[in-house]
Every structure is written in C-alpha cells, then in structure tokens.
Design a protein around this motif. Structure first.
Motif, mmCIF file in Angstrom:
data_model
loop_
_atom_site.group_PDB
_atom_site.id
_atom_site.type_symbol
_atom_site.label_atom_id
_atom_site.label_comp_id
_atom_site.label_asym_id
_atom_site.label_seq_id
_atom_site.Cartn_x
_atom_site.Cartn_y
_atom_site.Cartn_z
ATOM 1 N N SER A 74 60.674 -123.095 33.816
ATOM 2 C CA SER A 74 59.450 -122.449 33.347
ATOM 3 C C SER A 74 58.294 -123.416 33.519
ATOM 4 N N SER A 75 57.088 -122.891 33.321
ATOM 5 C CA SER A 75 55.904 -123.710 33.526
ATOM 6 C C SER A 75 54.779 -123.242 32.616
ATOM 7 N N TYR A 76 53.899 -124.162 32.281
ATOM 8 C CA TYR A 76 52.672 -123.845 31.549
ATOM 9 C C TYR A 76 51.454 -124.087 32.432
ATOM 10 N N SER A 77 51.527 -125.128 33.262
ATOM 11 C CA SER A 77 50.437 -125.497 34.160
ATOM 12 C C SER A 77 51.042 -126.333 35.288
ATOM 13 N N PRO A 78 50.261 -126.705 36.314
ATOM 14 C CA PRO A 78 50.824 -127.505 37.410
ATOM 15 C C PRO A 78 51.343 -128.880 36.998
ATOM 16 N N VAL A 79 50.933 -129.368 35.827
ATOM 17 C CA VAL A 79 51.436 -130.675 35.383
ATOM 18 C C VAL A 79 52.438 -130.558 34.242
ATOM 19 N N TRP A 80 52.712 -129.338 33.779
ATOM 20 C CA TRP A 80 53.701 -129.106 32.729
ATOM 21 C C TRP A 80 54.739 -128.120 33.252
ATOM 22 N N ILE A 81 55.686 -128.610 34.004
ATOM 23 C CA ILE A 81 56.763 -127.783 34.539
ATOM 24 C C ILE A 81 58.067 -128.287 33.947
ATOM 25 N N PHE A 82 58.804 -127.392 33.318
ATOM 26 C CA PHE A 82 60.064 -127.837 32.727
ATOM 27 C C PHE A 82 61.199 -127.540 33.697
ATOM 28 N N PRO A 83 61.864 -128.589 34.207
ATOM 29 C CA PRO A 83 62.940 -128.379 35.178
ATOM 30 C C PRO A 83 64.215 -127.880 34.511
ATOM 31 N N GLY A 84 65.032 -127.181 35.315
ATOM 32 C CA GLY A 84 66.324 -126.743 34.818
ATOM 33 C C GLY A 84 67.298 -127.904 34.731
ATOM 34 N N ALA A 85 68.251 -127.816 33.808
ATOM 35 C CA ALA A 85 69.212 -128.891 33.586
ATOM 36 C C ALA A 85 70.184 -129.007 34.762
ATOM 37 N N PRO A 86 70.618 -130.214 35.071
ATOM 38 C CA PRO A 86 71.633 -130.401 36.122
ATOM 39 C C PRO A 86 72.994 -129.882 35.658
ATOM 40 N N ARG A 87 73.993 -130.035 36.536
ATOM 41 C CA ARG A 87 75.341 -129.624 36.163
ATOM 42 C C ARG A 87 75.736 -130.269 34.836
ATOM 43 N N THR A 88 76.239 -129.443 33.939
ATOM 44 C CA THR A 88 76.607 -129.908 32.607
ATOM 45 C C THR A 88 78.040 -129.487 32.310
#
Length: 689
Positions: free
Chosen positions: A666-680
């Motif tokens: 998800s994202s809020y702005s071009p500098v606030w992007i939350f990446p998805g978690a790696p393999r867990t």
C-alpha cells in the motif's frame, strides 16, 4: 472442515436460544430456499445476536460472508488484512506506520490517517483510533456487503466489517498454541473456557508476541488479554461481558520511497526512520456488556454498552521529500493521541406474521485528542538520510507545535427496519434512521472552534426473489452518513461524508457449490484523502464513484477438499480537479483470491491437513499528486501443512509469500510506500484439552 452453510431448516431451530418464534413468521420456505449469510468455515456455536449481525441483515445480504475461526486459522490470518483477502472487493490501504488496520470496501476507504471504520461485537471499535487487531481473540469476521450490510441500523453502501470475539462456552475446553517463525518471531496463545456454575461460564484469551521484525530496526511487541463472562439464567435470557486489553509496541515505520517512479526499487527491508527515536506505544482497553431477553414468544429486547479508551504516543522521523534522487529529507514528529469512546444501544425486535420488525436507539460520546509536534526539514537542517547507503544518527532541530485539537461528539440515533415476506418467494426490506449529532472541534493553537449540529435522515430498501430452491435474485439501495475528524490546511473542520448506492445480484446454492455474483454502483461526497497541495494535511474529495462486479464461490469436493474463490472488478474514480489524477489510492481494478483446504482425518481426528492459496492484486494508484506513481500488480502465494497426532496435539508448518514475491502492499505518497513482507515461515504446536 471448510464448508459453506445454507440453512434451510426452521429458523426456530437455529435461533431458538434467542426466543421461540412463530412458524408463520420464521419457518423458511423450503421450496424457495430462504438462506442466511454464507458461512465460510465451520460455525461451531450459534451466533450471539447481541454481537453479530441480525437475521434480517444476513438474509438480505447474500453477497456477504462470515469467516469462521477454523478457516481463519487454516489460512494463517495474523493481520486483519490476511483474513479480508478471502472475500472479494477489499483492498489494503495505508497502515499508518504499521499501527493501523486499514482497508477499502468496494473502492471506498476511510481517512488515510484514521482508517476504515469497523465493528467489534456490534460496536464501532476504531472511532478516533485503535491498534491492529490480534487474531487470538476472534471467533469470526463478518464482511457485510452493500446497503443491506447493516449492523444494528448502521448503513453504508459499500459494506461493514464486524469482528465477533470469542465468548464463554458451557463445555470445558483449553487450548495452548506456541509459534516460532522467521525473524525470530515468538508467539504464545492461551484460550481457556468452561462453566463456573449451571448458569455462568467464563473464558480468558491471552496472547503474547515478540519479533525482530522483517524491516530493519523495526521489532514488534504485542500483548492482549481478553476475559469474558456469560450469564444465562434461563432460556431466552443472556448477559455477556467482554473485556480486552491490548498493547502494541513498535517503531513508527513509513516504509520506503519510490525511485524514478519504481515503488520496488529499494530493498524492502530498509528503514528510513531514526532508530534512536525509539518505540511508539499503542494502548487500548475495551469493556462491553451485551444482553438479550425474550419478552414474549414473538418479542425480544437486546442491547449493550461499550467503553473504550486508547492512546498512541511516540517519536518518529518520517520521510518528507526525495532530493537529488538519492537523499531523503525527514520530518521529525512526536505523537500524543488519546481517545475515550462510550457507546450504547437498545433494540426491540418482533415477529408479526410475515414481518420481522425492529426499532432501536443508539448513542455515543467521543473525546478525541490529536497532539502532534513536528519539525520540517530545511536546506540547512534537512535531517537527511541517504537512500542507497543509509547512515543513522541524524539530528533534527527541536520540535514545534503543529496539531493540538480536541474533538468531542454527542450523537443519538433512532432507527426502524422491517423484513417482509410478501410471498413464499419474494421478501422486501426497508429501514430509516435519524442521526442527531453535535460535533465540536477546538484548535487549541489558534482558539478556533468548529461546531456542527445536524440530524440527517437516511433510508435503505432491499428485495430478494427466490426463483427456485437453487437460484435467487437480490437488489439493495441505501444512503449513508459519516462524520469526519480533524482539520484541513485552512484550519477548518470537514463536512460529513454522505453517500448513496445500490447493488444487484444473483446467487446459486447448488449441491456442494455456492456462488454469488453482484454488481454495484456507489457514490460518496467529502471523503477525506491526503491533500494534494500539502500531504501533511487531509482534504475532501469532491465526489468518488465506484462501480464494479464481484464474484464469490465456495466449493466442496469429495468430502475432503474445500475451495474458496473470489474475483472483483472495481472502477473507482474521483471528480475533484484539484487532484492530479482521478484514480483512488490503493484500489486495483482487478483482484482475485483462490484458497483450498484438504483434510484427511480418521474417525478419531488424527491425520494430515494441507492448504494453499494465491492472491492477485492489480496495478493501483500509489499517489494522487503529479508524480503519477503506480504500484505494480503482484501475485502472492501461501501454503501450510498440519498434522494431528491426536485430538489433543497438532503440529503445523506454514509459509506466507511462498515464492518470495516482491510487491508494494500500500502507499500514502511517493515517499511513504509500505512494502509487502518477504517469505515468512512459521512452525507451531497446538495442545488442547
């Protein structure tokens, strides 16, 4: 066992614990296949109607789904977002630094900072703010779709989420679960329930989790304690207390910035805050008392009261702007948010011939404080960090006052609704509600006080026609109203959000197969999003329109395999020309999920279970400014294997993001992007008694 349940027997048998019902009013038509909400999973106990959606809501919401405890466990749902993947039309939204469960239903989102509103046990649970939900306390999650998806009179054309807590049982049971996983994740759950007397039962759920976290310098610590009591002195009378104390501690984490329009250019583990800022602490306490009593063989009175308090406090260094393509300027912040929310409701429901009618009153008081200190970066003191080779330890200038708001609300609601069996095939429903409110927001920095007083009236209508015992048509229309919190760039408060919309659909209940196809068209005004002029503030969208088609299916194969599948096409657009794009943040046009569960158990409950799922999320707008940022599509898989050595001991191994896909969640702005978690990976053992 993962199944869908279609109840065609007498409703008296299903809900007889509430009150004896007249056959004329409540005997479903076997020929036309009257139904309740589709249940995904195994519903082990009849629902407590003081905590769940009511019968009329479920019957008139054939596109809705109830996710039961066994399915939630099989699918490895450790966050609310994991569970909502199992139902069409839900998309992830900005998670407020990791401290928010946030989602959009049918393209409509809550405020980017406050999140989408959801219910817990029939009461709004995150008005103002609330920490991420812990899965240990949840019995089921009801996703109530469309205008018919009302929770005790509340209407939203998109839908509502209602999370139902675990409550006491009169059959003794104790379960302990120990989990160890990637990133040194350690989790313990304890769930004990049983009778204290012939009329009194208790339950306590305790969970504790510690993790180094998959993001650099972002460990997690969360705790929840949830005691509950149920008193059932006689048939048709029940009183339930539910308590919940939650602690959620982690550094505030705004994710990563996009580089040259690429949301996945930087390592997903890289942290751009300041480790020295320490931990942000979220505290939340809830106490709720709900009950019902049968006044006659056709009349029931139910209601409840809930008190919730919470606080969010801590420091952070949040990305502000990307300079020169390789340097992030950061804004230092200190948060001090508190909330106190007191809610109550009372509802009288009667069955009068072909009518199931109810009248209810609701009310709440809210005291919400937003306290924020911040220091903007400057060319001389940018509080900067390099994006490709970060060095921590930067210092910002002393913090300055920025937001100091006190919001109070007083609201009272009167609603009336009815479900009418016009014929053996045709059922109509309708409702009207009046929301009288007084909202006062004081800007303590300027002394400006905003006051809003109104009493809007909203309606909803619905119909369902059973073609035969397999196929049915449905249509629903409704209006909505929602108060907005906070102030904008101009220091003024916001108008209330208003909406209206409809859905039409067809359902099929075939042997071993349940299918629902629904189309919708919804419009809302004054929805808040991040301000395109200054993303540090919120701003209302002129209007947002969402149209789409949803497909949900549940299939049972050969008594061992069950499959859940869904697909959603959602076209959400805004008409406000002050925004650089008409796309809506984080809402994909196409999304789908396929999840399968197979159980191979003997008569004593021993044996193996396997599950696997895959989720597809299409491209989405990652910003509404002139950057034109787009979050790329992604495909994510999960799998698990479980073995029951005995009914009392089970071992489980599961993997989320099995193929280690790289994606932006998800994202809020071009500098606030939350990446998805790696393999867990997670390994757990469950011991039961």
């Amino acid at each position: 066992m993962l199944i869908f349940l279609r109840r065609t027997g007498p409703i008296t048998a299903l809900f007889g614990f509430i009150l004896p019902l007249s056959v004329a009013a409540q005997e479903p038509d076997r020929e036309t296949g009257s139904e309740e909400i589709v249940v995904l999973g195994t519903r082990r106990v009849a629902p407590d109607r003081t905590l769940s959606s009511d019968v009329a809501t479920e019957r008139m919401s054939p596109s809705s789904r109830s996710l039961e405890r066994d399915l939630l466990s099989a699918a490895g749902t450790y966050r609310l977002s994991d569970a909502l993947e199992l139902v069409s039309g839900v998309s992830n939204q900005n998670n407020r630094g990791g401290f928010l469960d946030n989602f959009a239903i049918r393209g409509f989102l809550g405020t980017p900072d406050g999140g989408a509103e959801y219910y817990v046990d029939g009461f709004l649970a995150n008005r103002g703010l609330a920490p991420p939900r812990d899965p240990a306390t949840t019995e089921r999650i009801e996703l109530l779709k469309g205008p018919a998806g009302a929770v005790f009179g509340d209407i939203d054309p998109g839908g509502r989420v209602n999370i139902v807590s675990k409550t006491p049982r009169f059959t003794p049971r104790a379960t302990a679960t120990l989990t160890y996983g990637s990133f040194d994740t350690r989790r313990t759950e304890l769930d004990v329930t049983g009778p204290l007397s012939a009329t009194l039962a208790a339950r306590i759920v305790v969970a504790a989790e510690n993790s180094d976290g998959w993001r650099d310098f972002v460990p997690l610590r969360r705790r929840v304690v949830a005691p509950s009591l149920t008193w059932a002195p006689r048939d048709g009378a029940r009183l339930t207390y539910i308590g919940e104390i939650t602690q959620f501690d982690a550094p505030f984490d705004r994710g990563i910035p996009a580089i040259n329009g690429d949301a996945n250019a930087l390592p997903r583990t890289r942290y751009f805050g300041e480790p020295a800022d320490g931990t942000t602490r979220f505290r939340n306490t809830r106490h709720q008392l709900s009950g019902e009593i049968a006044l006659a063989d056709y009349l029931t009175l139910d209601g409840g009261i809930a008190r919730r308090t919470g606080s969010l406090r801590g420091f952070s260094s949040d990305q502000s702007r990307l300079v020169g393509g390789d340097t992030l300027w950061r804004q230092r912040r200190a948060r001090d948010y508190t909330v106190a929310d007191l809610s109550a409701r009372l509802q009288l429901t009667g069955n009068f011939g072909a009518h199931r009618a109810s009248i209810g009153v609701k009310g709440y008081t809210l005291a919400y404080h937003e306290g924020l200190l911040r220091r903007n970066p400057t060319a001389t003191v940018p509080h900067a960090i390099a994006v490709f080779a970060p060095v921590y330890g930067g210092q910002a200038l002393p913090l300055l006052p920025f937001t100091d708001n006190d919001e109070t609300r007083r609201a009272a609601t009167l609603y009336v609704q009815d479900m009418w069996d016009v014929t053996r095939r045709l059922t109509l429903s309708g409702g009207v509600r009046v929301d009288a409110y007084r909202q006062r927001i004081r800007n303590n920095r300027t002394g400006i006080v905003g006051l809003s007083v109104d009493a809007p009236v909203n309606f909803r209508l619905g119909g369902r026609y059973a073609i035969d015992d397999r196929f049915a048509l449905h249509a629903n229309w409704g209006e909505s109203f929602l108060l907005n919190s906070g102030i904008g760039r101009d220091g003024q408060g916001f108008a209330a959000e208003r909406g209206y919309g409809y859905e039409v659909g067809v359902t099929a209940a075939l042997p071993g197969l349940d299918i629902a196809v629904t189309g919708f068209d919804i419009a809302k005004r004054d929805i808040l999003t991040n301000d395109p002029v200054d993303p540090n503030f919120l701003a209302p969208v002129g209007s947002l329109t969402s149209r789409g088609i949803e497909f949900d299916a549940s299939l049972r194969i050969a008594e061992r395999w069950q499959v859940v599948a869904n697909y959603a096409w959602t076209r959400a657009r805004t008409d406000d020309r002050s925004f650089a794009t008409d796309r809506v943040l984080n809402v994909p046009e196409h999304a789908a999920t396929l999840f399968a569960l197979g159980r191979f158990l003997d008569a004593d409950g021993r044996g193996a279970s396997v599950s696997a799922g895959i989720s597809y999320v299409g491209a989405r707008a990652g910003a509404i400014d002139t950057s034109g940022l787009v979050l790329p599509e992604y495909l994510k898989a999960k799998a698990a294997v479980e073995y029951a050595v005995s009914p009392a001991f089970t071992a489980r191994l599961e993997a989320d993001n099995l193929f280690d896909a790289r994606y932006a969640q998800s994202s809020y702005s071009p500098v606030w992007i939350f990446p998805g978690a790696p393999r867990t990976l997670r390994m757990s053992v469950r011991m039961s008694y």
